[in-house]
Design a protein around this motif. Structure first.
Motif, PDB file in Angstrom:
ATOM      1  N   GLU A   1       0.829  -1.280  -0.296  1.00  0.00           N
ATOM      2  CA  GLU A   1      -0.165  -0.551   0.254  1.00  0.00           C
ATOM      3  C   GLU A   1       0.435   1.418  -0.309  1.00  0.00           C
ATOM      4  O   GLU A   1       1.610   0.753   0.806  1.00  0.00           O
ATOM      5  CB  GLU A   1      -1.079  -0.094   1.165  1.00  0.00           C
ATOM      6  N   PRO A   2       0.967   2.488  -0.817  1.00  0.00           N
ATOM      7  CA  PRO A   2       1.051   3.319  -0.899  1.00  0.00           C
ATOM      8  C   PRO A   2       1.487   4.602   0.088  1.00  0.00           C
ATOM      9  O   PRO A   2       0.667   3.599   1.648  1.00  0.00           O
ATOM     10  CB  PRO A   2       0.658   4.647  -1.520  1.00  0.00           C
ATOM     11  N   GLY A   3       2.635   4.605   0.961  1.00  0.00           N
ATOM     12  CA  GLY A   3       3.023   4.908   2.154  1.00  0.00           C
ATOM     13  C   GLY A   3       3.147   4.016   2.638  1.00  0.00           C
ATOM     14  O   GLY A   3       3.650   4.894   4.107  1.00  0.00           O
ATOM     15  N   ARG A   4       3.736   2.887   3.345  1.00  0.00           N
ATOM     16  CA  ARG A   4       3.492   2.038   4.302  1.00  0.00           C
ATOM     17  C   ARG A   4       4.670   1.195   3.927  1.00  0.00           C
ATOM     18  O   ARG A   4       5.317   1.737   3.106  1.00  0.00           O
ATOM     19  CB  ARG A   4       2.127   1.271   4.083  1.00  0.00           C
ATOM     20  N   GLN A   5       5.633   0.956   5.608  1.00  0.00           N
ATOM     21  CA  GLN A   5       6.933   0.508   5.610  1.00  0.00           C
ATOM     22  C   GLN A   5       6.502  -1.247   5.291  1.00  0.00           C
ATOM     23  O   GLN A   5       7.305  -1.907   5.104  1.00  0.00           O
ATOM     24  CB  GLN A   5       7.710   0.855   6.397  1.00  0.00           C
ATOM     25  N   ASP A   6       6.255  -1.527   4.712  1.00  0.00           N
ATOM     26  CA  ASP A   6       5.469  -3.194   4.902  1.00  0.00           C
ATOM     27  C   ASP A   6       4.735  -3.371   3.339  1.00  0.00           C
ATOM     28  O   ASP A   6       4.142  -2.475   2.563  1.00  0.00           O
ATOM     29  CB  ASP A   6       4.820  -2.856   5.599  1.00  0.00           C
ATOM     30  N   ILE A   7       5.361  -4.998   2.967  1.00  0.00           N
ATOM     31  CA  ILE A   7       4.688  -5.796   2.459  1.00  0.00           C
ATOM     32  C   ILE A   7       3.997  -6.776   2.839  1.00  0.00           C
ATOM     33  O   ILE A   7       4.800  -7.210   3.751  1.00  0.00           O
ATOM     34  CB  ILE A   7       6.039  -6.048   1.190  1.00  0.00           C
ATOM     35  N   VAL A   8       2.547  -7.225   2.505  1.00  0.00           N
ATOM     36  CA  VAL A   8       2.549  -9.143   3.025  1.00  0.00           C
ATOM     37  C   VAL A   8       1.855  -9.355   1.509  1.00  0.00           C
ATOM     38  O   VAL A   8       1.112  -9.088  -0.029  1.00  0.00           O
ATOM     39  CB  VAL A   8       0.678  -8.251   3.484  1.00  0.00           C
ATOM     40  N   MET A   9       2.425 -11.215   1.462  1.00  0.00           N
ATOM     41  CA  MET A   9       2.847 -11.787   0.234  1.00  0.00           C
ATOM     42  C   MET A   9       1.925 -12.837   1.135  1.00  0.00           C
ATOM     43  O   MET A   9       1.441 -13.248   2.070  1.00  0.00           O
ATOM     44  CB  MET A   9       3.701 -11.979   0.083  1.00  0.00           C
TER      45      MET A   9
ATOM     46  N   LEU B   1      -4.833 -25.658   6.540  1.00  0.00           N
ATOM     47  CA  LEU B   1      -6.075 -25.065   6.077  1.00  0.00           C
ATOM     48  C   LEU B   1      -7.022 -26.420   5.381  1.00  0.00           C
ATOM     49  O   LEU B   1      -6.870 -26.136   4.038  1.00  0.00           O
ATOM     50  CB  LEU B   1      -6.125 -23.857   4.652  1.00  0.00           C
ATOM     51  N   GLU B   2      -7.051 -27.291   6.025  1.00  0.00           N
ATOM     52  CA  GLU B   2      -7.624 -28.655   5.412  1.00  0.00           C
ATOM     53  C   GLU B   2      -6.145 -29.417   4.121  1.00  0.00           C
ATOM     54  O   GLU B   2      -7.048 -29.446   3.084  1.00  0.00           O
ATOM     55  CB  GLU B   2      -8.917 -28.334   4.457  1.00  0.00           C
ATOM     56  N   GLY B   3      -5.856 -29.657   5.166  1.00  0.00           N
ATOM     57  CA  GLY B   3      -4.507 -30.317   3.924  1.00  0.00           C
ATOM     58  C   GLY B   3      -3.851 -29.145   3.487  1.00  0.00           C
ATOM     59  O   GLY B   3      -2.724 -29.861   2.431  1.00  0.00           O
ATOM     60  N   ARG B   4      -4.723 -28.191   3.126  1.00  0.00           N
ATOM     61  CA  ARG B   4      -4.003 -27.009   2.221  1.00  0.00           C
ATOM     62  C   ARG B   4      -2.903 -26.086   3.281  1.00  0.00           C
ATOM     63  O   ARG B   4      -2.988 -26.014   4.852  1.00  0.00           O
ATOM     64  CB  ARG B   4      -4.489 -26.626   1.697  1.00  0.00           C
ATOM     65  N   THR B   5      -1.546 -25.216   2.545  1.00  0.00           N
ATOM     66  CA  THR B   5      -1.054 -24.217   3.670  1.00  0.00           C
ATOM     67  C   THR B   5      -1.248 -23.049   2.863  1.00  0.00           C
ATOM     68  O   THR B   5      -0.931 -22.666   2.117  1.00  0.00           O
ATOM     69  CB  THR B   5       0.304 -24.787   4.077  1.00  0.00           C
ATOM     70  N   LEU B   6      -1.760 -21.736   4.117  1.00  0.00           N
ATOM     71  CA  LEU B   6      -1.533 -20.433   3.716  1.00  0.00           C
ATOM     72  C   LEU B   6      -0.885 -20.096   3.702  1.00  0.00           C
ATOM     73  O   LEU B   6      -0.161 -19.944   4.806  1.00  0.00           O
ATOM     74  CB  LEU B   6      -2.861 -19.640   4.250  1.00  0.00           C
ATOM     75  N   TYR B   7       0.442 -19.192   3.367  1.00  0.00           N
ATOM     76  CA  TYR B   7       1.894 -18.806   3.604  1.00  0.00           C
ATOM     77  C   TYR B   7       1.532 -17.579   3.526  1.00  0.00           C
ATOM     78  O   TYR B   7       0.756 -17.026   2.986  1.00  0.00           O
ATOM     79  CB  TYR B   7       3.165 -18.981   2.209  1.00  0.00           C
ATOM     80  N   THR B   8       1.829 -16.738   4.793  1.00  0.00           N
ATOM     81  CA  THR B   8       1.492 -15.141   4.428  1.00  0.00           C
ATOM     82  C   THR B   8       3.308 -14.573   5.476  1.00  0.00           C
ATOM     83  O   THR B   8       3.962 -15.436   5.792  1.00  0.00           O
ATOM     84  CB  THR B   8       0.795 -14.342   5.592  1.00  0.00           C
ATOM     85  N   SER B   9       3.848 -13.555   4.152  1.00  0.00           N
ATOM     86  CA  SER B   9       5.182 -13.218   4.719  1.00  0.00           C
ATOM     87  C   SER B   9       4.485 -11.722   4.660  1.00  0.00           C
ATOM     88  O   SER B   9       4.561 -11.301   4.356  1.00  0.00           O
ATOM     89  CB  SER B   9       6.095 -13.244   3.050  1.00  0.00           C
ATOM     90  N   LEU B  10       4.914 -10.733   5.983  1.00  0.00           N
ATOM     91  CA  LEU B  10       5.039  -9.794   6.879  1.00  0.00           C
ATOM     92  C   LEU B  10       6.321  -9.095   6.447  1.00  0.00           C
ATOM     93  O   LEU B  10       7.578 -10.062   6.973  1.00  0.00           O
ATOM     94  CB  LEU B  10       4.441  -9.205   8.099  1.00  0.00           C
ATOM     95  N   ALA B  11       7.124  -8.128   5.740  1.00  0.00           N
ATOM     96  CA  ALA B  11       8.186  -7.679   5.631  1.00  0.00           C
ATOM     97  C   ALA B  11       8.398  -6.260   6.081  1.00  0.00           C
ATOM     98  O   ALA B  11       7.513  -5.582   5.214  1.00  0.00           O
ATOM     99  CB  ALA B  11       8.961  -7.852   3.996  1.00  0.00           C
ATOM    100  N   VAL B  12       8.487  -5.967   6.876  1.00  0.00           N
ATOM    101  CA  VAL B  12       8.757  -4.429   7.395  1.00  0.00           C
ATOM    102  C   VAL B  12       9.777  -3.614   6.982  1.00  0.00           C
ATOM    103  O   VAL B  12      10.888  -4.537   7.760  1.00  0.00           O
ATOM    104  CB  VAL B  12       8.657  -4.645   8.876  1.00  0.00           C
ATOM    105  N   PHE B  13      10.072  -2.538   6.592  1.00  0.00           N
ATOM    106  CA  PHE B  13      11.344  -2.474   5.217  1.00  0.00           C
ATOM    107  C   PHE B  13      11.350  -0.678   6.221  1.00  0.00           C
ATOM    108  O   PHE B  13      10.780  -0.543   7.531  1.00  0.00           O
ATOM    109  CB  PHE B  13      10.567  -1.568   4.328  1.00  0.00           C
ATOM    110  N   GLN B  14      13.350  -0.811   6.816  1.00  0.00           N
ATOM    111  CA  GLN B  14      12.602   0.760   7.595  1.00  0.00           C
ATOM    112  C   GLN B  14      12.637   1.855   7.068  1.00  0.00           C
ATOM    113  O   GLN B  14      12.386   2.943   7.547  1.00  0.00           O
ATOM    114  CB  GLN B  14      14.505   0.712   7.339  1.00  0.00           C
TER     115      GLN B  14
END
Length: 160
Positions: free
Chosen positions: A9-17, A112-125
């Motif tokens: 999102e514009p103006g934020r220091q993070d990326i969520v994947m 999640l019912e035999g599947r996997t939800l992967y979430t990456s939260l990257a916080v930048f300086q």
């Protein structure tokens, strides 16, 4: 088909994947923590990854080197802050080609019912560092790696 979503999102220091994998989270965690398996999916399609070190425990460290066809090397390293198998891990990430631009990543795996939800939260300086990562083609690189990880998980499922 990949359901990779990258949110910067514009103006934020993070990326969520996020991405869903058709494998149980213990198998996904193994693929993300076993150096032999990591070399099979981490990095760009056009490079080969060498694991210099991977000590996935609190206080441990890691260093990966990508080598392209021309022999150029691109190294990345960090320090592990937390690791809980199979829930995920937290680490720093720094590209050695741009020292001093360190980010903190939290990788979470949800069953999640035999599947996997992967979430990456990257916080930048800074927002500038985050925007630089986005401009570097990070989403395309992540897509290449995640697609190869899915292929690897498919072979691990058929072996196990």
């Amino acid at each position: 088909m990949s359901d990779l979503e990258v949110i910067a999102e514009p103006g934020r220091q993070d990326i969520v994947m996020t991405r869903t994998f058709d494998a149980p989270r213990d198998v996904v965690y193994r693929a993300m923590s076993d150096p032999e398996l990591l070399t099979r999916w981490w990095g760009l399609d056009s490079t080969t990854t060498v694991i210099d070190r991977l000590d996935l425990r609190p206080g441990g460290s890691w260093r990966f080197v990508e080598k392209d066809r021309d022999g150029q090397e691109y190294a990345f390293h960090g320090v592990v802050h937390d690791a809980r198998e199979p829930e995920g891990f937290t680490q720093t990430f720094e590209f050695e080609g741009m020292p001093g631009h360190v980010l903190l990543e939290r990788h979470t795996l949800e069953e999640l019912e035999g599947r996997t939800l992967y979430t990456s939260l990257a916080v930048f300086q800074s927002v500038e560092d985050r925007d630089g990562m986005v401009a570097s083609g990070m989403e395309d690189g992540a897509r290449q790696s995640m697609d190869r990880l899915e292929e690897l998980l498919r072979t691990l499922r058929t072996q196990g």
